[in-house]
Motif scaffolding. Structure first.
Motif, PDB file in Angstrom:
ATOM      1  N   PHE A 148       0.884  -1.283   0.022  1.00  0.00           N
ATOM      2  CA  PHE A 148      -0.098   0.019  -0.085  1.00  0.00           C
ATOM      3  C   PHE A 148       0.928   1.403  -0.049  1.00  0.00           C
ATOM      4  O   PHE A 148       0.474   2.567   0.227  1.00  0.00           O
ATOM      5  N   ARG A 201      -0.342   4.201  -1.957  1.00  0.00           N
ATOM      6  CA  ARG A 201      -1.716   4.848  -1.758  1.00  0.00           C
ATOM      7  C   ARG A 201      -1.870   6.417  -1.201  1.00  0.00           C
ATOM      8  O   ARG A 201      -2.703   6.775  -0.963  1.00  0.00           O
ATOM      9  N   SER A 227      -2.880   7.902   3.976  1.00  0.00           N
ATOM     10  CA  SER A 227      -3.642   6.955   3.411  1.00  0.00           C
ATOM     11  C   SER A 227      -5.016   6.897   3.799  1.00  0.00           C
ATOM     12  O   SER A 227      -5.605   6.731   4.880  1.00  0.00           O
ATOM     13  N   ASP A 275      -9.767   5.315  -0.185  1.00  0.00           N
ATOM     14  CA  ASP A 275      -9.041   4.673  -1.179  1.00  0.00           C
ATOM     15  C   ASP A 275      -8.790   3.105  -0.886  1.00  0.00           C
ATOM     16  O   ASP A 275      -7.893   2.473  -1.785  1.00  0.00           O
TER      17      ASP A 275
END
Length: 396
Positions: A111, A114, A128, A132
Motif C-alpha cells: 500500500f 496509496r 492513506s 481509497d
C-alpha cells in the motif's frame, strides 16, 4: 503464572482467537441472539457513553474495546463509534479519515503508493485515506493504540470492524445497550465514495440502522427496545437524515475556533438561542467539547458558560466529550481524581450524558454515588420518623 497476569493473558488469548481470521465477522449478521427479557436501559442518571469503546484500555473501535470484558461489561449505557465508508461503499467503524496514526499500514509495502492529499474541512491533508481502500484491504490491517502512554499490548492483534459488526455487538449483549454512531466527515465521504441510484453516505447509514430495527422517537417503545443516538458535526447531514428516520439525533460541537463541516458556521452562531431554537426541530441534544462549556485558563477551570442552561431551556440534552482518566487530560482543579471531574460535571454543571474513554470509572462513580444517595435518603427518612415519634411523645 502470577494471578496478576491471568486476566490480561486470558483477554489477550480471547482477542487473538476472535480477531484471528482475516475479514471474518465475529458475530452472525444479522444477530441471532434472543433479545427478549433483557435488563432495560437505565434512564435515571446521565448516560455513560463509551467513547470508541473503552479505548483508554484497548485500541479504539475494535471488538475487544466494545465487548471483551470492557465497555459493555464495565457498564456502558451506549457504545459510541465513528462511521466512515470504504472505497467499495462498505460502512466501517473508524475515527480518522486517514489510516496512518492508528493502524499498521506503514508495514504494508503493497500500500506504499496509496498516499494522497485531499482537502478535509478546508485543510490539505496527506495520508492513506480510508476512502481509497476496499473493505477487504482494510480488514488486512491491524490497529494500534492512539496514545503512546496507554497500554500497547494489543497493538497488531485487532482488526477494523464494520458498522454491522458493531451493531451485532450491541444486540448480542445480555442487557439492552444503546448505540451512538457518528456520521463522520460526510462531505469527504460523499465526494469520494459513490453508491448506486444516486444514494449518499447518509442514505446508506440510515438504511443500515433500519435494517437492524433501530427506529422510533426518543424514549418511544421502539427506541427503548433498541436505543440509538445519531450524531454528527455536520448540521445538514442531521437535517437530511431527519427525513429518513425519526431516531433521535445529536449535533456535535467542536472547539470555538472550528466552523461547522458543511455550513461553515461559527461556534457562536450554532450556540445562539435562535439557532438552538431552529435545530431543536431536528435534534434532541448537543454534544459539545467540554472545554467550550467550561473553558480552562492555565489548566484551571474558568466559570462555566451558560451553554448547558441555554440548551436545557430549549429542551435539548447536553452530552459533552471527552472524559479521560490520565493526568494530562484532567484540569488541576480535580487533583488527579477522575471521580472529582465526574462529580463536577454531573452535579454542578448538570449534563445529561458523558463520553468517556474509561467506561468502568464512570460506572463505578455512578454506582457508588447512587448507592450513597439511596443510603442518605434512607437515613433521612429514619431521622424524620424518629423526630416525628419524639414530637408526638412530647405532645402527650
Amino acid at each position: 503464572m502470577s494471578s496478576l497476569w491471568v486476566v490480561p493473558f486470558l483477554l489477550l488469548l480471547i482477542v487473538s482467537l476472535l480477531e484471528g481470521t482475516l475479514g471474518r465477522p465475529f458475530y452472525p449478521l444479522p444477530s441471532k441472539a434472543d433479545h427478549k427479557n433483557k435488563e432495560p436501559l437505565q434512564a435515571f442518571r446521565p448516560y455513560n457513553i463509551a467513547h470508541r469503546g473503552s479505548n483508554g484500555e484497548i485500541p479504539e473501535e475494535t471488538t475487544a474495546a466494545y465487548l471483551v470484558s470492557r465497555a459493555i461489561e464495565e457498564g456502558a449505557d451506549f457504545i459510541e463509534t465513528d462511521i466512515l465508508a470504504s472505497k467499495d461503499g462498505e460502512l466501517i467503524c473508524f475515527h480518522d479519515v486517514t489510516l496512518d496514526d492508528t493502524t499498521d499500514i506503514a508495514d504494508h509495502k503493497e500500500f506504499a503508493n496509496r498516499k494522497r492529499t485531499y482537502e478535509v474541512q478546508g485543510v490539505n491533508v496527506t495520508g492513506s485515506f480510508v476512502v481509497d481502500f476496499t473493505l477487504k484491504e482494510l480488514k488486512s490491517l491491524r490497529v494500534k493504540q492512539r496514545y503512546t502512554f496507554r497500554d500497547q499490548q494489543y497493538n497488531g492483534k485487532l482488526s477494523i470492524i464494520t458498522f454491522e459488526e458493531f451493531i451485532a455487538i450491541a444486540l448480542d449483549a445480555n442487557r439492552i445497550v444503546g448505540i451512538y454512531p457518528e456520521i463522520k466527515n460526510p462531505v469527504l465521504i460523499n465526494q469520494h465514495v459513490k453508491w448506486t441510484n444516486g444514494k449518499k453516505f447518509e442514505d446508506k447509514f440510515v438504511e443500515t440502522l433500519l435494517k437492524y430495527g433501530y427506529k422510533g422517537e426518543y424514549k418511544s417503545k421502539d427506541w427503548l427496545k433498541q436505543p440509538v443516538f445519531i450524531q454528527s458535526f455536520a448540521p445538514t447531514s442531521l437535517v437530511y437524515v431527519s427525513n429518513l428516520t425519526d431516531s433521535p439525533k445529536i449535533l456535535l460541537i467542536d472547539d470555538v475556533t472550528m466552523p461547522t463541516q458543511d455550513t461553515n458556521q461559527s461556534y457562536w452562531e450554532i450556540t445562539s438561542d435562535s439557532y438552538l431554537e431552529y435545530i431543536r426541530d431536528y435534534v434532541v441534544g448537543i454534544g459539545p467539547w467540554k472545554d467550550t462549556i467550561v473553558p480552562p485558563e492555565n489548566n484551571y477551570l474558568a466559570p462555566p458558560s451558560d451553554l448547558v442552561a441555554k440548551a436545557h431551556a430549549h429542551d435539548l440534552q447536553v452530552h459533552p466529550y471527552t472524559y479521560r482518566n490520565e493526568n494530562q487530560f484532567l484540569h488541576l482543579n480535580f487533583h488527579q481524581d477522575p471521580y472529582a471531574e465526574y462529580d463536577y460535571w454531573i452535579n454542578k454543571v448538570g449534563v445529561d450524558g458523558l463520553f468517556t474513554d474509561f467506561t468502568g470509572s464512570l460506572h463505578q462513580y455512578q454506582e457508588w454515588t447512587t448507592k450513597s444517595s439511596q443510603e442518605d435518603k434512607r437515613a433521612s427518612n429514619l431521622l424524620h420518623k424518629i423526630s416525628f415519634m419524639i414530637s408526638s411523645y412530647n405532645g402527650v
